[in-house]
Design an enzyme around this catalytic site. Structure first.
Site, PDB file in Angstrom:
ATOM      1  N   HIS A   1      -1.147   0.701  -9.808  1.00 53.86           N
ATOM      2  CA  HIS A   1      -1.679  -0.320  -9.173  1.00 53.86           C
ATOM      3  C   HIS A   1      -2.341  -1.494  -9.930  1.00 53.86           C
ATOM      4  O   HIS A   1      -3.593  -1.902  -9.735  1.00 53.86           O
ATOM      5  CB  HIS A   1      -2.919   0.515  -8.034  1.00 53.86           C
ATOM      6  CG  HIS A   1      -3.238  -0.324  -6.922  1.00 53.86           C
ATOM      7  ND1 HIS A   1      -3.555   0.278  -5.750  1.00 53.86           N
ATOM      8  CD2 HIS A   1      -3.184  -1.655  -6.716  1.00 53.86           C
ATOM      9  CE1 HIS A   1      -3.882  -0.384  -4.811  1.00 53.86           C
ATOM     10  NE2 HIS A   1      -3.861  -2.038  -5.455  1.00 53.86           N
TER      11      HIS A   1
ATOM     12  N   ARG B   1       0.798  -0.965  -0.112  1.00 52.51           N
ATOM     13  CA  ARG B   1      -0.002  -0.094  -0.037  1.00 52.51           C
ATOM     14  C   ARG B   1       0.857   1.281  -0.142  1.00 52.51           C
ATOM     15  O   ARG B   1       1.892   1.470   0.613  1.00 52.51           O
ATOM     16  CB  ARG B   1      -0.813   0.106   1.293  1.00 52.51           C
ATOM     17  CG  ARG B   1      -2.135  -0.846   1.391  1.00 52.51           C
ATOM     18  CD  ARG B   1      -3.109  -0.462   0.025  1.00 52.51           C
ATOM     19  NE  ARG B   1      -4.247  -0.996  -0.024  1.00 52.51           N
ATOM     20  CZ  ARG B   1      -4.743  -2.236  -0.884  1.00 52.51           C
ATOM     21  NH1 ARG B   1      -3.432  -2.294  -1.948  1.00 52.51           N
ATOM     22  NH2 ARG B   1      -5.566  -2.918  -0.947  1.00 52.51           N
TER      23      ARG B   1
ATOM     24  N   GLU C   1      -3.919   7.727  -4.590  1.00 50.81           N
ATOM     25  CA  GLU C   1      -4.091   6.846  -5.986  1.00 50.81           C
ATOM     26  C   GLU C   1      -5.477   7.957  -6.559  1.00 50.81           C
ATOM     27  O   GLU C   1      -6.368   7.863  -5.681  1.00 50.81           O
ATOM     28  CB  GLU C   1      -4.041   5.701  -5.947  1.00 50.81           C
ATOM     29  CG  GLU C   1      -2.832   5.237  -5.673  1.00 50.81           C
ATOM     30  CD  GLU C   1      -2.961   3.513  -5.248  1.00 50.81           C
ATOM     31  OE1 GLU C   1      -4.064   2.896  -5.790  1.00 50.81           O
ATOM     32  OE2 GLU C   1      -2.013   2.802  -4.752  1.00 50.81           O
TER      33      GLU C   1
HETATM   34  P1  NAP Z   1      -1.190 -10.913   4.700  1.00 53.47           P
HETATM   35  O1  NAP Z   1      -1.087 -12.229   4.308  1.00 53.47           O
HETATM   36  O2  NAP Z   1      -2.074 -10.547   5.820  1.00 53.47           O
HETATM   37  O3  NAP Z   1       0.422 -10.471   5.169  1.00 53.47           O
HETATM   38  C1  NAP Z   1       0.523  -9.184   5.644  1.00 53.47           C
HETATM   39  C2  NAP Z   1       2.122  -9.326   6.280  1.00 53.47           C
HETATM   40  O4  NAP Z   1       2.471  -8.053   6.482  1.00 53.47           O
HETATM   41  C3  NAP Z   1       2.119 -10.356   7.169  1.00 53.47           C
HETATM   42  O5  NAP Z   1       3.608 -10.994   7.093  1.00 53.47           O
HETATM   43  C4  NAP Z   1       2.311  -9.537   8.467  1.00 53.47           C
HETATM   44  O6  NAP Z   1       3.057 -10.035   9.504  1.00 53.47           O
HETATM   45  C5  NAP Z   1       2.993  -8.184   7.720  1.00 53.47           C
HETATM   46  N1  NAP Z   1       2.576  -6.963   8.340  1.00 53.47           N
HETATM   47  C6  NAP Z   1       1.469  -6.481   8.779  1.00 53.47           C
HETATM   48  N2  NAP Z   1       1.576  -5.338   9.756  1.00 53.47           N
HETATM   49  C7  NAP Z   1       3.087  -5.228  10.007  1.00 53.47           C
HETATM   50  C8  NAP Z   1       3.646  -4.047  10.722  1.00 53.47           C
HETATM   51  N3  NAP Z   1       3.100  -3.227  11.327  1.00 53.47           N
HETATM   52  N4  NAP Z   1       5.059  -4.217  10.664  1.00 53.47           N
HETATM   53  C9  NAP Z   1       5.673  -5.363   9.850  1.00 53.47           C
HETATM   54  N5  NAP Z   1       4.949  -6.111   9.112  1.00 53.47           N
HETATM   55  C10 NAP Z   1       3.608  -6.012   9.070  1.00 53.47           C
HETATM   56  O7  NAP Z   1      -1.276 -10.237   3.413  1.00 53.47           O
HETATM   57  P2  NAP Z   1      -1.225 -10.397   1.988  1.00 53.47           P
HETATM   58  O8  NAP Z   1      -2.226 -11.393   1.451  1.00 53.47           O
HETATM   59  O9  NAP Z   1       0.048 -11.046   1.611  1.00 53.47           O
HETATM   60  O10 NAP Z   1      -1.296  -8.892   1.249  1.00 53.47           O
HETATM   61  C11 NAP Z   1      -0.505  -7.830   1.992  1.00 53.47           C
HETATM   62  C12 NAP Z   1      -1.305  -6.599   1.346  1.00 53.47           C
HETATM   63  O11 NAP Z   1      -0.682  -6.429  -0.169  1.00 53.47           O
HETATM   64  C13 NAP Z   1      -2.561  -6.294   1.135  1.00 53.47           C
HETATM   65  O12 NAP Z   1      -3.167  -6.124   2.380  1.00 53.47           O
HETATM   66  C14 NAP Z   1      -2.772  -5.535   0.169  1.00 53.47           C
HETATM   67  O13 NAP Z   1      -2.835  -4.258   0.662  1.00 53.47           O
HETATM   68  C15 NAP Z   1      -1.666  -5.359  -0.694  1.00 53.47           C
HETATM   69  N6  NAP Z   1      -1.928  -6.000  -2.063  1.00 53.47           N
HETATM   70  C16 NAP Z   1      -1.814  -4.975  -3.081  1.00 53.47           C
HETATM   71  C17 NAP Z   1      -1.842  -5.429  -4.392  1.00 53.47           C
HETATM   72  C18 NAP Z   1      -1.537  -4.728  -5.510  1.00 53.47           C
HETATM   73  O14 NAP Z   1      -2.296  -4.677  -6.476  1.00 53.47           O
HETATM   74  N7  NAP Z   1      -0.516  -3.789  -5.602  1.00 53.47           N
HETATM   75  C19 NAP Z   1      -2.500  -6.537  -4.586  1.00 53.47           C
HETATM   76  C20 NAP Z   1      -2.812  -7.549  -3.566  1.00 53.47           C
HETATM   77  C21 NAP Z   1      -2.599  -6.989  -2.165  1.00 53.47           C
HETATM   78  P3  NAP Z   1       2.851  -9.692  11.000  1.00 53.47           P
HETATM   79  O15 NAP Z   1       1.401  -9.564  11.297  1.00 53.47           O
HETATM   80  O16 NAP Z   1       3.476 -10.702  11.951  1.00 53.47           O
HETATM   81  O17 NAP Z   1       3.398  -8.243  11.165  1.00 53.47           O
HETATM   82  C1  8YV Z   2      -7.211  -4.576  -5.956  1.00 57.45           C
HETATM   83  C2  8YV Z   2      -5.286  -4.865  -4.216  1.00 57.45           C
HETATM   84  O1  8YV Z   2      -7.827  -5.288  -6.664  1.00 57.45           O
HETATM   85  O2  8YV Z   2      -6.358  -6.798  -3.566  1.00 57.45           O
HETATM   86  C3  8YV Z   2      -5.720  -5.896  -3.263  1.00 57.45           C
HETATM   87  O3  8YV Z   2      -5.633  -5.643  -2.143  1.00 57.45           O
HETATM   88  O4  8YV Z   2      -4.631  -4.078  -3.954  1.00 57.45           O
HETATM   89  C4  8YV Z   2      -5.781  -5.175  -5.660  1.00 57.45           C
HETATM   90  O5  8YV Z   2      -5.632  -6.434  -5.892  1.00 57.45           O
HETATM   91  C5  8YV Z   2      -7.068  -3.296  -6.004  1.00 57.45           C
HETATM   92  O6  8YV Z   2      -7.943  -2.666  -5.179  1.00 57.45           O
HETATM   93  C6  8YV Z   2      -7.578  -2.950  -7.447  1.00 57.45           C
HETATM   94  O7  8YV Z   2      -7.448  -1.541  -7.679  1.00 57.45           O
END
Ligand code: NAP
Ligand code: 8YV
Length: 313
Positions: free
Chosen positions: A279, A231, A260
Site C-alpha cells: 500500500h 482498495r 492489510e
Molecule cells: P475519485 O476522484 O472520487 O474517483 C473515484 C472514481 O471511482 C470515480 O470515477 C467514480 O465514478 C468511480 N466509482 C465509484 N464508485 C463506483 C462504482 N460503484 N462503480 C464504478 N465506479 C465507481 O477518487 P480518487 O481521488 O481518484 O481516489 C480513488 C480511490 O483510490 C480512493 O478512494 C482510495 O481508496 C484509493 N487510493 C489508494 C491509494 C494507494 O495508496 N493505493 C492512494 C490514494 C487513493 P462514479 O462515481 O461515476 O461511479
Molecule cells: C493513504 C490512500 O495514505 O489516500 C489514500 O486513500 O490509500 C493512501 O494514500 C493510505 O491510507 C496510507 O497507508
C-alpha cells in the site's frame, strides 16, 4: 493566551506533518495511552478535532461530545463512519488531488513490472539463472494494449493520461460517464472482456466490494493483467487467487489488499505472475508531507471558522 485547541491523533502517519501538528496544537496520541478509555474520558470536554489514519467509528465519536472535525489522512475515507459523523454534525475531511500523480506513477510502474515481469527478471539475474539457464523467457508488451480503467476520478484520469503516452487504447467503467477523451463502458464485465489490462482505482464502498469477481477475472482472461491501486475490498481476493492458480487470469500487480497488512499466503507464494506492494502508491516524502499539510490545513480552517479545504460531508 487561550490554550491551543485539543486534537486527538489516531493511527500512524508521516512523522513530519505529525510533528507539525503536535507543535501547533495541544495533541494527545491515542496509541500512546495505557488506558484509551481513560484518555477519552479525560479529553472529552476539550477535544475538538481528530487527525486520523485509523478507524473512527460512532462509539469513538460518542465519547467526544465536542468533536467538530475528523481530518482523515488519505483521500480514501473508508475507515471513517461518515454517516455517523454527519448525523452527529461532525465534519469529515480528506486529502484529495495532492497524491494523484504519485499514485498514477505507481500504477503505471506496477503495470510495467507485472507485464514485463521485472521482479522475476531481477531475480533471474541475481540468482545466476541468466548464466545457468540462458536467456529468460519473453514477457508481454504494454504499449498499444487495450487498457480498461475501473474508476475515472482524480487519480484514474492521471493513470489514463500516462497510459495514453504508452499508445494504449483506453476505455473505462464508472457509474456515470466523465468528460474525458476515453470511451465509457457502462458494463464492467464487457469492459474486462475488451481489455488486456484492467486497472482498478475505485474507493472502498459497499457498492464496490468484490466488484472484481470471478466473472470479471475470467473475462480479462488467461493473458489478462489486473492492477489494483484503489482498495483491496474491490477485488474478491479468493477468486483472484483461484483464477491466477489455474490460469484463468494471467497476472496481477497489487498495492492494496482485503486484510492489510496481512496478505494471503497464496499471493505471497506466486512469484512468477504476481507483483506486490505494501500500500505504497502515495508513499513518497513529498506526497505524504503534502497530504499531512492538507490534513492540518483542514483542522486550522475548522478552528478558524473558515470553509474547509476538502470537506467530505
Ligand atoms: P475519485 O476522484 O472520487 O474517483 C473515484 C472514481 O471511482 C470515480 O470515477 C467514480 O465514478 C468511480 N466509482 C465509484 N464508485 C463506483 C462504482 N460503484 N462503480 C464504478 N465506479 C465507481 O477518487 P480518487 O481521488 O481518484 O481516489 C480513488 C480511490 O483510490 C480512493 O478512494 C482510495 O481508496 C484509493 N487510493 C489508494 C491509494 C494507494 O495508496 N493505493 C492512494 C490514494 C487513493 P462514479 O462515481 O461515476 O461511479
Ligand atoms: C493513504 C490512500 O495514505 O489516500 C489514500 O486513500 O490509500 C493512501 O494514500 C493510505 O491510507 C496510507 O497507508
Amino acid at each position: 493566551m487561550p490554550a491551543a485547541p485539543e486534537v486527538l491523533i489516531i493511527g500512524d502517519y508521516y512523522h513530519v506533518p505529525r510533528q507539525r501538528l503536535i507543535d501547533t496544537y495541544a495533541c494527545r496520541i491515542y496509541e500512546d495511552a495505557a488506558d484509551p478509555a481513560a484518555l477519552l474520558a479525560e479529553i472529552a470536554p476539550s477535544c475538538r478535532a481528530i487527525a486520523s489514519h485509523a478507524r473512527v467509528d460512532d462509539a469513538l465519536m460518542a465519547a467526544l461530545p465536542n468533536l467538530g472535525v475528523i481530518a482523515n489522512f488519505g483521500v480514501g475515507f473508508d475507515l471513517v463512519d461518515v454517516a455517523a459523523a454527519t448525523k452527529r454534525g461532525i465534519k469529515v475531511t480528506n486529502t484529495p488531488d495532492v497524491l494523484n500523480d504519485e499514485v498514477a506513477d505507481l500504477a503505471v510502474g506496477l503495470m510495467l513490472a507485472t507485464s514485463r515481469q521485472m521482479i522475476k527478471a531481477d531475480a533471474y539475474v541475481r540468482t545466476g539463472r541468466w548464466i545457468s539457464d540462458g536467456n529468460m523467457p519473453f514477457t508481454q508488451r504494454v504499449w498499444g494494449k487495450r487498457l480498461g480503467m475501473l474508476g475515472m476520478g482524480r487519480i484514474g484520469r492521471e493513470i489514463a493520461d500516462r497510459c495514453a503516452a504508452f499508445k494504449m487504447e483506453i476505455a473505462y467503467h464508472t457509474r456515470t460517464p466523465k468528460d474525458v477523451p476515453y470511451r465509457h463502458n457502462p458494463d464492467l464485465l464487457a469492459l474486462a472482456a475488451d481489455s488486456d489490462i484492467l486497472i482498478s482505482v475505485v474507493p472502498g464502498t459497499p457498492e464496490t466490494r468484490h466488484i472484481i469477481n470471478t466473472p470479471v477475472l475470467e473475462a480479462l482472461g488467461p493473458q489478462g493483467v489486473l492492477i489494483n491501486v484503489g482498495r483491496g475490498s474491490a477485488v474478491d481476493e479468493q477468486a483472484l487467487v483461484a483464477c491466477l492458480q489455474d490460469g484463468r487470469l494471467g497476472s496481477a500487480g497489487l498495492d492494496v489488499f482485503e486484510d492489510e497488512p496481512r496478505v494471503t499466503d497464496a499471493l505471497i507464494a506466486m512469484t512468477e505472475n504476481v507483483v506486490l506492494q505494501p500500500h505504497h502508491a502515495s508513499a513518497t516524502h513529498d506526497t505524504r508531507d503534502a497530504m499531512g499539510q492538507m490534513m492540518i490545513d483542514n483542522i486550522a480552517a475548522h478552528f478558524a471558522g473558515q470553509p474547509l479545504i476538502s470537506p467530505v460531508n
